[in-house]
Write a protein that holds these residues in place. Structure first.
Motif, PDB file in Angstrom:
ATOM      1  N   PHE A  99       5.532  -8.691  40.362  1.00  0.00           N
ATOM      2  CA  PHE A  99       6.989  -7.933  40.755  1.00  0.00           C
ATOM      3  C   PHE A  99       8.012  -8.807  40.329  1.00  0.00           C
ATOM      4  N   GLU A 100       9.192  -8.128  40.204  1.00  0.00           N
ATOM      5  CA  GLU A 100      10.476  -8.945  40.092  1.00  0.00           C
ATOM      6  C   GLU A 100      11.375  -8.831  41.360  1.00  0.00           C
ATOM      7  N   LEU A 101      11.547 -10.154  41.868  1.00  0.00           N
ATOM      8  CA  LEU A 101      12.618 -10.187  43.052  1.00  0.00           C
ATOM      9  C   LEU A 101      14.037 -10.582  42.664  1.00  0.00           C
ATOM     10  N   LEU A 102      14.753  -9.427  43.052  1.00  0.00           N
ATOM     11  CA  LEU A 102      16.183  -9.324  42.630  1.00  0.00           C
ATOM     12  C   LEU A 102      17.139 -10.146  43.354  1.00  0.00           C
ATOM     13  N   ASN A 103      17.092 -10.860  44.346  1.00  0.00           N
ATOM     14  CA  ASN A 103      17.776 -11.761  45.318  1.00  0.00           C
ATOM     15  C   ASN A 103      18.310 -12.752  44.346  1.00  0.00           C
ATOM     16  N   PRO A 104      19.457 -13.255  44.749  1.00  0.00           N
ATOM     17  CA  PRO A 104      20.180 -14.397  43.914  1.00  0.00           C
ATOM     18  C   PRO A 104      19.613 -15.612  44.551  1.00  0.00           C
ATOM     19  N   PHE A 105      19.484 -16.633  43.805  1.00  0.00           N
ATOM     20  CA  PHE A 105      18.842 -17.947  44.196  1.00  0.00           C
ATOM     21  C   PHE A 105      19.863 -18.872  44.202  1.00  0.00           C
ATOM     22  N   GLN A 106      19.855 -19.524  45.305  1.00  0.00           N
ATOM     23  CA  GLN A 106      21.029 -20.689  45.647  1.00  0.00           C
ATOM     24  C   GLN A 106      20.137 -21.915  46.147  1.00  0.00           C
ATOM     25  N   PRO A 107      20.314 -22.884  45.307  1.00  0.00           N
ATOM     26  CA  PRO A 107      19.613 -24.175  45.587  1.00  0.00           C
ATOM     27  C   PRO A 107      19.914 -24.789  47.192  1.00  0.00           C
ATOM     28  N   PHE A 108      19.129 -25.522  47.534  1.00  0.00           N
ATOM     29  CA  PHE A 108      19.343 -25.996  49.015  1.00  0.00           C
ATOM     30  C   PHE A 108      20.476 -27.042  48.681  1.00  0.00           C
TER      31      PHE A 108
END
Length: 114
Positions: A99-108
């Motif tokens: 599957f493809e996850l569409l959420n934005p990724f924001q590094p810790f």
């Protein structure tokens, strides 16, 4: 009568906007998939729980999903990183792999872990 209809339409539009404002695509800080579970980290102000999120399936031909926040965190604690888990195969929303996850990724960055 015309004023009543215009007023009713305005109230209905405000309610629809308020209902959609409660749903938001969450920025994720980490992602891990194990068996049939999606583990992810989000920002919490102290009141965030796993039940505040759900998976939204978007595609038909390819499986695209988003982690959606359905209840906002209104607590006032300093922001911290919280790891949560959601099953990929619950009754109504079953997610096929891959599957493809569409959420934005924001590094810790600089928040305390919880």
């Amino acid at each position: 009568m015309k004023r009543l209809i215009v007023g009713l339409v305005a109230v209905l539009c405000n309610n629809a906007v308020a209902a959609n404002a409660a749903l938001s695509v969450e920025a994720l800080h980490s992602i891990r998939v194990e068996t049939d579970t999606l583990h992810f980290s989000v920002t919490s102000n102290g009141c965030t729980r796993a039940r505040d999120f759900k998976l939204l399936r978007i595609g038909q031909a390819t499986t695209q999903i988003s982690v959606i926040r359905i209840k906002q965190d209104h607590c006032r604690k300093a922001p911290s990183l919280l790891e949560l888990s959601i099953p990929l195969n619950s009754g109504e929303e079953s997610v096929a792999k891959p599957f493809e996850l569409l959420n934005p990724f924001q590094p810790f960055a600089g928040m305390s872990r919880r």
